[in-house]
Design a protein around this motif. Structure first.
Motif, PDB file in Angstrom:
ATOM      1  N   ALA A  18       0.851  -1.053   0.017  1.00  0.00           N
ATOM      2  CA  ALA A  18       0.229  -0.103  -0.479  1.00  0.00           C
ATOM      3  C   ALA A  18       0.359   1.352   0.246  1.00  0.00           C
ATOM      4  CB  ALA A  18      -1.278  -0.059   1.151  1.00  0.00           C
ATOM      5  N   ALA A  19       1.792   1.092   0.851  1.00  0.00           N
ATOM      6  CA  ALA A  19       2.639   2.791   0.911  1.00  0.00           C
ATOM      7  C   ALA A  19       3.506   3.113  -0.829  1.00  0.00           C
ATOM      8  CB  ALA A  19       3.545   2.612   2.245  1.00  0.00           C
ATOM      9  N   LEU A  20       3.925   1.933  -1.410  1.00  0.00           N
ATOM     10  CA  LEU A  20       4.550   1.817  -2.687  1.00  0.00           C
ATOM     11  C   LEU A  20       3.476   1.917  -3.096  1.00  0.00           C
ATOM     12  CD1 LEU A  20       7.599   0.391  -1.407  1.00  0.00           C
ATOM     13  CD2 LEU A  20       7.282   2.408  -1.495  1.00  0.00           C
ATOM     14  N   SER A  21       2.529   1.555  -3.676  1.00  0.00           N
ATOM     15  CA  SER A  21       1.523   1.723  -4.347  1.00  0.00           C
ATOM     16  C   SER A  21       2.050   2.627  -6.293  1.00  0.00           C
ATOM     17  CB  SER A  21      -0.539   1.144  -4.018  1.00  0.00           C
ATOM     18  OG  SER A  21      -0.082   2.954  -3.323  1.00  0.00           O
ATOM     19  N   GLN A  22       1.615   3.522  -5.875  1.00  0.00           N
ATOM     20  CA  GLN A  22       1.964   4.782  -6.557  1.00  0.00           C
ATOM     21  C   GLN A  22       3.091   4.454  -7.500  1.00  0.00           C
ATOM     22  OE1 GLN A  22      -0.750   6.656  -7.624  1.00  0.00           O
ATOM     23  NE2 GLN A  22      -1.685   5.294  -5.778  1.00  0.00           N
ATOM     24  N   MET A  23       3.935   3.850  -6.793  1.00  0.00           N
ATOM     25  CA  MET A  23       5.376   3.570  -7.324  1.00  0.00           C
ATOM     26  C   MET A  23       5.624   2.498  -8.317  1.00  0.00           C
ATOM     27  SD  MET A  23       8.028   5.607  -4.549  1.00  0.00           S
ATOM     28  CE  MET A  23       8.942   5.685  -5.564  1.00  0.00           C
ATOM     29  N   SER A  24       6.858   2.337  -8.639  1.00  0.00           N
ATOM     30  CA  SER A  24       7.046   0.708  -9.474  1.00  0.00           C
ATOM     31  C   SER A  24       8.405   0.582  -8.862  1.00  0.00           C
ATOM     32  CB  SER A  24       7.738   1.218 -11.425  1.00  0.00           C
ATOM     33  OG  SER A  24       7.765  -0.013 -11.568  1.00  0.00           O
ATOM     34  N   ALA A  25       7.728  -0.716  -8.492  1.00  0.00           N
ATOM     35  CA  ALA A  25       8.265  -1.551  -6.679  1.00  0.00           C
ATOM     36  C   ALA A  25       8.224  -3.190  -7.705  1.00  0.00           C
ATOM     37  CB  ALA A  25       7.445  -1.602  -5.793  1.00  0.00           C
ATOM     38  N   ARG A  26       9.513  -3.475  -6.443  1.00  0.00           N
ATOM     39  CA  ARG A  26       9.825  -4.648  -6.571  1.00  0.00           C
ATOM     40  C   ARG A  26      10.828  -5.492  -5.648  1.00  0.00           C
ATOM     41  NH1 ARG A  26      15.257  -5.724  -9.096  1.00  0.00           N
ATOM     42  NH2 ARG A  26      16.203  -3.811 -10.005  1.00  0.00           N
ATOM     43  N   GLY A  27      10.904  -6.912  -5.426  1.00  0.00           N
ATOM     44  CA  GLY A  27      11.650  -6.868  -4.320  1.00  0.00           C
ATOM     45  C   GLY A  27      10.586  -7.932  -3.347  1.00  0.00           C
ATOM     46  N   PHE A  28      11.197  -7.155  -1.718  1.00  0.00           N
ATOM     47  CA  PHE A  28      10.111  -7.698  -0.949  1.00  0.00           C
ATOM     48  C   PHE A  28       9.046  -6.511  -0.927  1.00  0.00           C
ATOM     49  CE2 PHE A  28       9.267  -7.652   3.335  1.00  0.00           C
ATOM     50  CZ  PHE A  28       8.730  -9.218   3.574  1.00  0.00           C
ATOM     51  N   LEU A  29       7.534  -7.852  -1.074  1.00  0.00           N
ATOM     52  CA  LEU A  29       6.146  -6.943  -0.954  1.00  0.00           C
ATOM     53  C   LEU A  29       5.817  -7.478  -0.411  1.00  0.00           C
ATOM     54  CD1 LEU A  29       6.663  -5.289  -4.763  1.00  0.00           C
ATOM     55  CD2 LEU A  29       6.729  -3.663  -2.440  1.00  0.00           C
ATOM     56  N   THR A  30       4.796  -6.979   0.460  1.00  0.00           N
ATOM     57  CA  THR A  30       3.416  -8.199   0.820  1.00  0.00           C
ATOM     58  C   THR A  30       2.466  -6.804   1.427  1.00  0.00           C
ATOM     59  OG1 THR A  30       2.813  -9.257   2.489  1.00  0.00           O
ATOM     60  CG2 THR A  30       5.172  -7.516   3.082  1.00  0.00           C
ATOM     61  N   ASP A  31       1.340  -6.928   1.087  1.00  0.00           N
ATOM     62  CA  ASP A  31      -0.190  -6.629   2.196  1.00  0.00           C
ATOM     63  C   ASP A  31       0.323  -7.322   3.807  1.00  0.00           C
ATOM     64  OD1 ASP A  31      -1.191  -5.341  -0.616  1.00  0.00           O
ATOM     65  OD2 ASP A  31      -1.597  -7.256  -1.107  1.00  0.00           O
ATOM     66  N   SER A  32       0.886  -7.917   4.253  1.00  0.00           N
ATOM     67  CA  SER A  32       0.461  -7.851   5.739  1.00  0.00           C
ATOM     68  C   SER A  32       1.461  -7.649   6.209  1.00  0.00           C
ATOM     69  CB  SER A  32       0.628  -9.864   6.096  1.00  0.00           C
ATOM     70  OG  SER A  32       1.714 -10.231   5.344  1.00  0.00           O
ATOM     71  N   VAL A  33       2.686  -7.238   5.507  1.00  0.00           N
ATOM     72  CA  VAL A  33       4.182  -6.911   6.524  1.00  0.00           C
ATOM     73  C   VAL A  33       4.383  -5.460   6.205  1.00  0.00           C
ATOM     74  CG1 VAL A  33       6.429  -6.657   7.620  1.00  0.00           C
ATOM     75  CG2 VAL A  33       5.173  -8.271   6.312  1.00  0.00           C
ATOM     76  N   GLY A  34       4.185  -4.115   7.254  1.00  0.00           N
ATOM     77  CA  GLY A  34       4.217  -3.162   6.805  1.00  0.00           C
ATOM     78  C   GLY A  34       6.018  -1.809   7.431  1.00  0.00           C
ATOM     79  N   TYR A  35       6.021  -1.347   7.083  1.00  0.00           N
ATOM     80  CA  TYR A  35       7.425  -0.529   7.547  1.00  0.00           C
ATOM     81  C   TYR A  35       8.012  -0.255   8.903  1.00  0.00           C
ATOM     82  CZ  TYR A  35      11.739   2.492   6.753  1.00  0.00           C
ATOM     83  OH  TYR A  35      13.493   2.017   6.671  1.00  0.00           O
ATOM     84  N   SER A  36       6.199   0.312   9.495  1.00  0.00           N
ATOM     85  CA  SER A  36       6.623   0.538  10.302  1.00  0.00           C
ATOM     86  C   SER A  36       5.169  -0.151  11.125  1.00  0.00           C
ATOM     87  CB  SER A  36       6.150   2.014  10.490  1.00  0.00           C
ATOM     88  OG  SER A  36       6.641   2.894  10.066  1.00  0.00           O
ATOM     89  N   GLY A  37       5.799   0.181  12.784  1.00  0.00           N
ATOM     90  CA  GLY A  37       4.691  -0.503  13.777  1.00  0.00           C
ATOM     91  C   GLY A  37       4.903  -2.204  13.633  1.00  0.00           C
ATOM     92  N   ASP A  38       3.785  -3.330  14.263  1.00  0.00           N
ATOM     93  CA  ASP A  38       4.110  -4.303  15.648  1.00  0.00           C
ATOM     94  C   ASP A  38       3.680  -5.526  13.403  1.00  0.00           C
ATOM     95  OD1 ASP A  38       5.736  -4.020  17.227  1.00  0.00           O
ATOM     96  OD2 ASP A  38       3.381  -4.192  18.157  1.00  0.00           O
ATOM     97  N   GLY A  39       4.057  -6.725  13.489  1.00  0.00           N
ATOM     98  CA  GLY A  39       3.864  -7.239  12.678  1.00  0.00           C
ATOM     99  C   GLY A  39       4.796  -8.547  12.065  1.00  0.00           C
ATOM    100  N   PRO A  40       4.331  -9.831  11.462  1.00  0.00           N
ATOM    101  CA  PRO A  40       5.879 -10.594  10.872  1.00  0.00           C
ATOM    102  C   PRO A  40       6.659  -9.883   9.703  1.00  0.00           C
ATOM    103  CG  PRO A  40       3.700 -11.217   9.635  1.00  0.00           C
ATOM    104  CD  PRO A  40       3.108  -9.660  11.001  1.00  0.00           C
ATOM    105  N   ARG A  41       7.256 -10.227   9.809  1.00  0.00           N
ATOM    106  CA  ARG A  41       9.239  -9.536   9.192  1.00  0.00           C
ATOM    107  C   ARG A  41       9.364 -11.227   8.834  1.00  0.00           C
ATOM    108  NH1 ARG A  41      12.638  -5.862  12.014  1.00  0.00           N
ATOM    109  NH2 ARG A  41      13.657  -5.986   9.986  1.00  0.00           N
ATOM    110  N   PRO A  42      10.708 -10.933   7.689  1.00  0.00           N
ATOM    111  CA  PRO A  42      10.747 -12.222   7.402  1.00  0.00           C
ATOM    112  C   PRO A  42      11.952 -12.581   8.430  1.00  0.00           C
ATOM    113  CG  PRO A  42      11.463 -10.077   5.946  1.00  0.00           C
ATOM    114  CD  PRO A  42      10.815  -9.873   7.096  1.00  0.00           C
TER     115      PRO A  42
END
Length: 558
Positions: free
Chosen positions: A213-237
């Motif tokens: 969602a954070a990068l939806s307006q940009m051309s993105a690749r690599g590690f992308l997920t709908d369940s993990v955010g850059y901020s806050g808690d949540g699972p991380r690889p």
């Protein structure tokens, strides 16, 4: 045992036993694992004002982004309009700081080029980068990604701007960052300055916002997920094993250097790799490839063309034929330089041949046949065009129409008929003086020499044919000048055929007061102008070439 531990602004220093050491280590482990004490790190590099490449307009807007990140609590390492050494120094500070980082942002803008596995942000003094020179003219994005991934997998985001207007250099590199291989847990996104800011401050730094969602307006690749955010808690690889990030960067740089040398596949490129990495991982491969190249120094393509025994006229004809077919050889001089080799390669590519830049017997015949057909097509089209024009003008039988045809086709297929008809029309209208001018004009046209047109103008300079006579005279005189220039050039080629003689000529011109520029054995435009001034002052044809007469006068010093 002496221990120094900094904890939340307090430092404990002293001598401790095993029990106390375990307590301190446990406290250190707790602090390093606790997000409240984790570091947010950003690297911001933007190059706008390039010295030899076009400017990357808008790149330095990232200065404001860097300041805003500092206000958000990030440790920011930044540099702008930087040289290669400056970017490497900033990257080294980033490498050291990344060891303690929980979240990493890498924000870059400027001119980017990429290979099959790496990409580089070019320094401001970069010029014509290729596969071999790119690692020395810019900063490796792959090395930065490796460092970020080793420290903050899942929260390592690289944002690249789109201020660059650099076209693909067509030498094994591409513009942009498409070729960059990303390590596990690293995200790459490209977009405009506004998209970068929006992605950071209303996306990545917003609690609960996923990376997608954070990068939806940009051309993105690599590690992308709908369940993990850059901020806050949540699972991380799962983080990758702890690496020596400096060793990772150096290893990636060596691999990129080897890939570049292997792609160029020349002895010089391979030897340069060995010089830079005398104990490198690919040294044995380099030695084996150098031996293979040495066994066939001329190469299959060069030998095959050499066996055709081209004369200089043969080469000129190939250059003319390629130019006719739309492939610019940068001159028709009978010498196959970079321009001719490039034109041959383009012709080969367009026809599905292996691109070598060298001609085979079959390709030589095909180029000749294609050019002959195009000449025939052009001649046929010109014939049809002339026929249509004749029907529209001269075939109507009017004086105006006949003159219009002759103006456009003075030596055309219907020119004699047009002149005869026009003579008949004008004979009924003109007096003897005009008829005499007309006859003289016909004689001048039939002779078609500068002398004939001068004689006509001397006797009939006020006739209606005078303007056309002057135009044709100027054309012939221009051809004479071109011929004289060619003769002068050939005389120079025969007499002034090495840098030592050219250096003596430049020194002699300097002694006589004609500034040819710095004497270096190379004839520049300034040298040519000095030769012309010398020739003008001695009433010699001003060609700018050292003819026999010019050389004699130079030696005499007068």
């Amino acid at each position: 045992m002496s221990v120094s531990l900094t904890c939340a602004g307090a430092t404990h220093t002293g001598t401790t036993g095993p029990g106390k050491l375990k307590t301190l280590l446990a406290a250190a482990a707790f602090l390093l694992a606790n997000p409240a004490y984790a570091t947010d790190l950003a690297l911001v590099l933007a190059n706008d004002n390039y010295t030899r490449l076009s400017d990357a307009r808008g790149a330095t807007d990232l200065r404001a982004t860097a300041r805003r990140l500092e206000r958000e609590g990030f440790e920011v390492i930044s540099d702008f309009d930087a040289q290669t050494d400056d970017m490497l120094a900033a990257a080294d500070r980033f490498r050291r700081a990344a060891e303690d980082a929980d979240r990493v942002l890498i924000i870059l803008d400027g001119h980017f080029v990429s290979s099959a596995s790496d990409a580089w942000l070019l320094a401001t003094r970069a010029t014509d980068p290729n596969l071999l020179s790119a690692p020395t003219q810019g900063l490796s994005l792959r090395a930065l990604a490796e460092i970020a991934g080793a420290s903050a997998a899942g929260r390592a985001v690289m944002l690249v701007g789109r201020s660059s207007t650099l076209r693909s250099p067509d030498n094994g590199l591409r513009s942009g960052t498409q070729g960059l291989d990303l390590p596990q847990g690293v995200t790459l996104a490209a977009g405009s300055y506004n998209q970068i800011n929006q992605a950071i401050f209303t996306g990545l730094l917003r609690d609960g916002e996923s990376l997608n969602a954070a990068l939806s307006q940009m051309s993105a690749r690599g590690f992308l997920t709908d369940s993990v955010g850059y901020s806050g808690d949540g699972p991380r690889p799962a983080p990758p094993p702890i690496f020596d990030t400096e060793a990772i960067a150096n290893r990636a740089l060596e691999e990129g250097f080897w890939q570049a040398a292997r792609a160029m596949d020349t002895v010089d490129a391979l030897e340069l790799y060995k010089t830079r990495y005398p104990n490198g991982r690919f040294t044995s491969d380099a030695n084996a490839r150098i031996a293979a190249i040495a066994a066939d120094t001329k190469g299959r393509w060069q030998r095959e063309e050499a066996e055709l025994n081209f004369t200089r006229d043969d080469r000129r004809k190939i250059q003319r034929d390629l130019t006719l077919l739309g492939y610019n050889t940068r001159g028709v001089d009978g010498i196959f330089g970079n321009g001719s080799r490039g034109a041959i390669g383009q012709w080969q590519r367009d026809r599905g041949y292996e691109v070598t830049g060298y001609v085979t017997r079959r390709q030589w015949q095909q180029i000749t046949d294609e050019a002959d057909r195009k000449r025939q097509d052009q001649a046929e089209e010109e014939r049809r065009t002339e026929d249509r024009y004749w029907q529209e003008t001269g075939a109507q039988g009017t004086a105006e129409g006949l003159r219009a045809y002759l103006d456009r086709y003075p030596r055309g297929r219907f020119a004699n008929e047009a002149r005869n008809r026009l003579d008949a029309i004008e004979a009924a209208e003109e007096d003897e003086g005009r008829r005499a001018a007309r006859r003289a004009w016909r004689q001048a046209q039939e002779a078609d020499t500068a002398e004939a047109y001068r004689d006509f103008l001397n006797r009939h300079g006020d006739s209606r044919f005078a303007d056309e006579a002057r135009a044709r005279l100027n054309e012939l005189q221009a051809n004479d000048t071109e011929r004289m220039m060619e003769l002068a050039r050939r005389e120079e080629d025969q007499n002034i055929n090495n840098p030592v003689v050219r250096l003596l000529v430049e020194q002699r011109l300097l002694q006589l007061g004609y500034n040819p520029g710095t004497p270096d054995g190379r004839f520049t435009e300034q040298t040519r102008e000095a030769i012309k001034r010398f020739q003008r002052d001695r009433d010699i044809f001003q060609s700018g070439y050292v003819t026999n007469r010019t050389a004699a006068r130079l030696l005499q010093g007068r």
